[in-house]
Structures are given as C-alpha cells and as structure tokens.
Write a protein that holds these residues in place. Structure first.
Motif, mmCIF file in Angstrom:
data_model
loop_
_atom_site.group_PDB
_atom_site.id
_atom_site.type_symbol
_atom_site.label_atom_id
_atom_site.label_comp_id
_atom_site.label_asym_id
_atom_site.label_seq_id
_atom_site.Cartn_x
_atom_site.Cartn_y
_atom_site.Cartn_z
ATOM 1 N N GLU A 92 0.819 -1.214 0.000
ATOM 2 C CA GLU A 92 0.000 0.000 0.000
ATOM 3 C C GLU A 92 0.855 1.267 0.000
ATOM 4 O O GLU A 92 0.351 2.354 -0.289
ATOM 5 C CB GLU A 92 -0.921 0.022 1.227
ATOM 6 C CG GLU A 92 -1.860 -1.162 1.326
ATOM 7 C CD GLU A 92 -1.284 -2.295 2.174
ATOM 8 O OE1 GLU A 92 -0.094 -2.627 1.985
ATOM 9 O OE2 GLU A 92 -2.013 -2.839 3.015
ATOM 10 N N HIS A 93 2.135 1.145 0.331
ATOM 11 C CA HIS A 93 3.024 2.304 0.416
ATOM 12 C C HIS A 93 3.966 2.405 -0.788
ATOM 13 O O HIS A 93 4.826 3.285 -0.819
ATOM 14 C CB HIS A 93 3.842 2.237 1.699
ATOM 15 C CG HIS A 93 3.001 2.147 2.940
ATOM 16 N ND1 HIS A 93 2.328 3.224 3.470
ATOM 17 C CD2 HIS A 93 2.701 1.086 3.744
ATOM 18 C CE1 HIS A 93 1.662 2.844 4.545
ATOM 19 N NE2 HIS A 93 1.868 1.548 4.737
ATOM 20 N N VAL A 94 3.824 1.514 -1.757
ATOM 21 C CA VAL A 94 4.748 1.478 -2.893
ATOM 22 C C VAL A 94 4.506 2.633 -3.851
ATOM 23 O O VAL A 94 5.448 3.269 -4.337
ATOM 24 C CB VAL A 94 4.637 0.121 -3.632
ATOM 25 C CG1 VAL A 94 5.349 0.168 -4.971
ATOM 26 C CG2 VAL A 94 5.202 -1.000 -2.766
ATOM 27 N N GLY A 95 3.245 2.930 -4.151
ATOM 28 C CA GLY A 95 2.922 3.970 -5.118
ATOM 29 C C GLY A 95 2.655 3.395 -6.497
ATOM 30 O O GLY A 95 3.408 2.529 -6.965
ATOM 31 N N VAL A 96 1.594 3.853 -7.137
ATOM 32 C CA VAL A 96 1.153 3.289 -8.412
ATOM 33 C C VAL A 96 2.267 3.254 -9.451
ATOM 34 O O VAL A 96 2.443 2.265 -10.167
ATOM 35 C CB VAL A 96 -0.052 4.090 -8.969
ATOM 36 C CG1 VAL A 96 -0.493 3.535 -10.309
ATOM 37 C CG2 VAL A 96 -1.210 4.059 -7.982
ATOM 38 N N ALA A 97 3.037 4.322 -9.529
ATOM 39 C CA ALA A 97 4.087 4.415 -10.549
ATOM 40 C C ALA A 97 5.203 3.400 -10.338
ATOM 41 O O ALA A 97 5.997 3.156 -11.250
ATOM 42 C CB ALA A 97 4.671 5.828 -10.570
ATOM 43 N N HIS A 98 5.258 2.773 -9.147
ATOM 44 C CA HIS A 98 6.354 1.855 -8.827
ATOM 45 C C HIS A 98 5.923 0.391 -8.806
ATOM 46 O O HIS A 98 6.735 -0.470 -8.445
ATOM 47 C CB HIS A 98 6.949 2.215 -7.463
ATOM 48 C CG HIS A 98 7.523 3.597 -7.395
ATOM 49 N ND1 HIS A 98 8.791 3.909 -7.822
ATOM 50 C CD2 HIS A 98 6.984 4.768 -6.970
ATOM 51 C CE1 HIS A 98 9.021 5.196 -7.644
ATOM 52 N NE2 HIS A 98 7.930 5.738 -7.132
ATOM 53 N N TYR A 99 4.681 0.096 -9.172
ATOM 54 C CA TYR A 99 4.202 -1.281 -9.056
ATOM 55 C C TYR A 99 5.038 -2.259 -9.886
ATOM 56 O O TYR A 99 5.441 -3.316 -9.407
ATOM 57 C CB TYR A 99 2.734 -1.374 -9.469
ATOM 58 C CG TYR A 99 1.760 -0.793 -8.464
ATOM 59 C CD1 TYR A 99 2.200 -0.371 -7.215
ATOM 60 C CD2 TYR A 99 0.423 -0.657 -8.774
ATOM 61 C CE1 TYR A 99 1.317 0.173 -6.301
ATOM 62 C CE2 TYR A 99 -0.476 -0.123 -7.856
ATOM 63 C CZ TYR A 99 -0.014 0.296 -6.626
ATOM 64 O OH TYR A 99 -0.902 0.817 -5.722
ATOM 65 N N GLU A 100 5.267 -1.918 -11.142
ATOM 66 C CA GLU A 100 6.024 -2.827 -11.991
ATOM 67 C C GLU A 100 7.443 -3.006 -11.466
ATOM 68 O O GLU A 100 7.983 -4.127 -11.458
ATOM 69 C CB GLU A 100 6.043 -2.318 -13.434
ATOM 70 C CG GLU A 100 6.606 -3.328 -14.410
ATOM 71 C CD GLU A 100 6.479 -2.879 -15.858
ATOM 72 O OE1 GLU A 100 7.337 -3.281 -16.666
ATOM 73 O OE2 GLU A 100 5.528 -2.136 -16.170
ATOM 74 N N ALA A 101 8.058 -1.920 -11.004
ATOM 75 C CA ALA A 101 9.403 -2.019 -10.435
ATOM 76 C C ALA A 101 9.402 -2.887 -9.182
ATOM 77 O O ALA A 101 10.342 -3.665 -8.948
ATOM 78 C CB ALA A 101 9.940 -0.625 -10.113
#
Length: 405
Positions: free
Chosen positions: A250-259
């Motif tokens: 939940e703290h990763v951030g949408v822009a970082h999901y693939e990473a």
C-alpha cells in the motif's frame, strides 16, 4: 457558506437522516429517500461550516480533530457510517468530478523516491512505540488478521494470519532463506524463524520499528537466525528462497508497481515462492481520501487488484494463487478501535486530545471503508517457475491444519 453547505447536504444525504446544528443554533434536517440510521452533527464555528462547504473530504477530519465538528446524540461510528455510506452511493455530479480530478492528481504527485518513502513511513510508524502496544495484539501485528472462526480473539486471529501466510509460502524444509519486506516490529519474521526454521532478513524504513524488532529478536534468542535492517527493497541485490510482504504494498505507489514486482522476481530464487498481502479495493482504481493522505498515510494508496495484476503481468511472474479477504480487516479494525477507546486517557497523556480524535477517526473510518466502501485484502502467491509448487492447493490446508493449536 452555510447556505452552500445546506444545498450540498440536501443532495448528498440519500439514505438515512442527518441533523446538523449550525454555529448560530439553527438546525438543518437532511432526510434521504431511503431508510437508514438517524444521526446528528454539531458545527461549532462558521469557519467549520465554510471549510465543509469548500472541501468536505479533507475538512470533516480536520474539524473533528479540532473539536469544531462533533457527533450530536450519536457515536462517531454511527455518524461516519451514514456519511461514508452516502459518499459511496452518491451520484452527485460534483463528487464525480472531484473524484476524477483526484484520480488524475494521484498520477501527478511526486514519486515515492527512497528519501520520500522513508519520510512517509516515519510519519506514521515512528510514533511512540507504546501507542501501538495499547491496541494491537501481543505480537504487534499491524495488519489484517485472519478470522477462521467468528468468535476468535484478536491474538488468535493474528496467529491464524501468520499460519495462513506461512502455509502459502510452503516451508517444506528447514533453513530456507526468507526476505520480509516491510517487517514491522518483527512478528512475522520471528514466527517464521521459531516455528518454521527459516533464516530471515526483515527490512523496514522505520527507525522505531527496527529498534523494537532487534530487541525482540535478542530477547527471543533468535538474533543469530533473524536479522533486521533499515533498507529499501529497491537496494537489495541477493536472492531468497521465500519472500513475504504484509501490509507494505500500500506504500509502494502506483508508478512503482512494476518495479516492485520486478524486484520480487530479481530477489526470488528460480524455485522460490513469494506472498504479497495488501489492502485493496473491489471497484477498480481510485484515490486516497485527502485527510488520510495528509494526516495518516502520506504517499499511501490501496490498489485495485487490476492494478496489481497488470504490473505482475509485465514481470514474467506466475500468480499461483489469489485470495480475497473481505470482512477480515473490518473485524480487525473493530478490535483495534475498541481497545484504543478503552485506553484513550493513556493516549491523551502521550499526546493530546487532538491526536486522540485524529486516531479514533482514522480507526473508525478505516473499519467502515471495509464495511461499506468496497475495501478488502488480497493475497498474491507468486513464483518464477511454473512447477515451483504442487498442482493442487492441498498442501496449504495440510500445513495450516498441522500448525494449528
């Protein structure tokens, strides 16, 4: 602004009845066309009325924290239930536009860089450690419990959660190396070491959680088997047999999901297994409430399953199992809320009345998000190899049953 707020509430309340006592002593009664609970709200200042008229999603929480908006003749939980239920089912054009603007806005916000991520985590998790001991279970599990039976205590349900996750990780031999991403106060890592013979590296961005986790490992005599470090998952460059992450995605951030999932793949051995446990939403991508984003979890966002799976699909990982936990977190939060309320005086002594109101609103609103606004939890079991796990799920049930008390 009172007039503007009056017009808004007449359209907003479609279910139940809300009576508002304004700062000048006048009352407004807003009755929906559908039956529901009757609740009351007192606004103590004209400034509170103006704020609610201009930015209700943020202002309600702020005015409640300040004591200038208070429940009238009802509990906070009852008041919030009516407001959040109507928000979820509102067809107001202004709310739809506002929601879409926030959805676009989340994509434009600063990315969760290493520096920003550490700052965001510190905001919530580096609070006085004694605060969390007042309302969490004895193992300090700050995530959704697993209620195998409706009458389970909080401690029993949190133990069941750890067994459930461990069964999916499949500890088929001792000495497996495990990475725990977002290890909290160390409860999961210590359990996997003690009960499953694992060698665990737990990583966190919280200085306070790191300190407590290391102390617990030493007290348990497991500091040679479990290691805790202040690390960001993006900085790791070694592989593990198992990877677990509970309440961190939940703290990763949408822009970082693939990473994030690419890092899971990179750190997972070819025959390894990963389990990601996260809050999610059943109705597609959305936004974080602005009050929650400002005061509770800056940088936080509960993803739709479609967002998580879309990222996984780009990494070559297999989704071997996906489970949706619906009301488990609502029950967990109800336990936390009741425990917190019983210790309000001790929390007030640590902080002040404003903090107490902030935290009780957070716990209440979070519980209701799972009851009336489509929030849930999901668990994704991931592997690099198509044959890393048995063909059927029987091994999960057998392991979980064998470890049950």
């Amino acid at each position: 602004m009172k007039r503007v707020l009056d017009i808004f509430l007449k359209k907003f309340i479609q279910t139940g009845t809300l009576t508002v006592i304004y700062s000048d002593g006048t009352q407004g009664r807003y009755q929906g066309s559908k039956p529901g609970d009757e609740v009351g709200l007192r606004l103590h200042t004209t400034a509170a009325e103006k704020a609610l008229a201009l930015k209700p999603a943020l202002a309600f929480g702020e005015e409640y924290m300040n004591g200038t908006a208070t429940p009238e003749g009802c509990s906070l939980e009852r008041l919030m239930h009516v407001l959040m239920y109507n928000l979820e089912n509102s067809n107001l054009l202004s709310e739809e536009i506002n929601s879409r603007m926030r959805y676009v806005g989340r994509l434009l916000k600063p990315l969760n860089s290493l520096k920003r991520s550490r700052k965001n985590v510190a905001h919530h998790y580096d609070l006085n450690g004694d605060l969390y001991r007042l309302f969490l279970d004895k193992d300090l599990q700050y995530s959704c419990a697993y209620f195998e039976r409706d009458d389970m205590s909080l401690d029993e349900a949190q133990e069941a959660k750890k067994r459930h996750i461990a069964a999916k990780l499949r500890f088929d031999r001792p000495g497996l190396e495990v990475l725990d991403i977002g290890c909290g106060w160390g409860g999961m890592a210590l359990t996997l070491a003690k009960d499953y013979g694992a060698k665990v590296l737990g990583i966190t961005l919280s200085v306070e959680q790191l300190r407590v986790a290391r102390e617990r490992a030493k007290e348990a005599g497991l500091d040679g088997q479990v290691r805790f470090e202040l690390l960001d998952y993006r900085t790791l460059h070694r592989t593990f047999d198992r990877i677990v992450s509970v309440g961190m995605f939940e703290h990763v951030g949408v822009a970082h999901y693939e990473a994030f999932f690419n890092n899971i793949r990179r750190c997972l051995k070819p025959d390894g297994v990963a389990l990601i446990h996260s809050i999610g939403r059943m109705d597609g991508p959305g936004t974080t409430n602005p009050w929650i984003a400002k005061y509770i979890f800056p940088g936080g966002y509960s993803p739709a399953l479609s967002e998580a799976l879309a990222a996984v699909e780009q990494t070559g990982l297999w989704v071997d199992d996906c489970e949706i936990l619906r009301l488990h977190y609502a029950k967990t939060l109800a336990h936390w809320r009741q425990r917190f309320e019983a210790k309000r005086d001790r929390v007030r002594a640590m902080y002040d009345d404003r903090f107490v109101r902030m935290f009780e609103l957070y716990l209440t609103a979070s519980e209701l998000a799972f009851r009336v606004q489509g929030h849930m939890n999901f668990q994704l079991q991931l592997t690099r190899s198509i044959d890393a796990l048995p063909l059927t799920r029987d091994y999960m049930y057998e392991e979980e049953h064998n470890k049950a008390p």
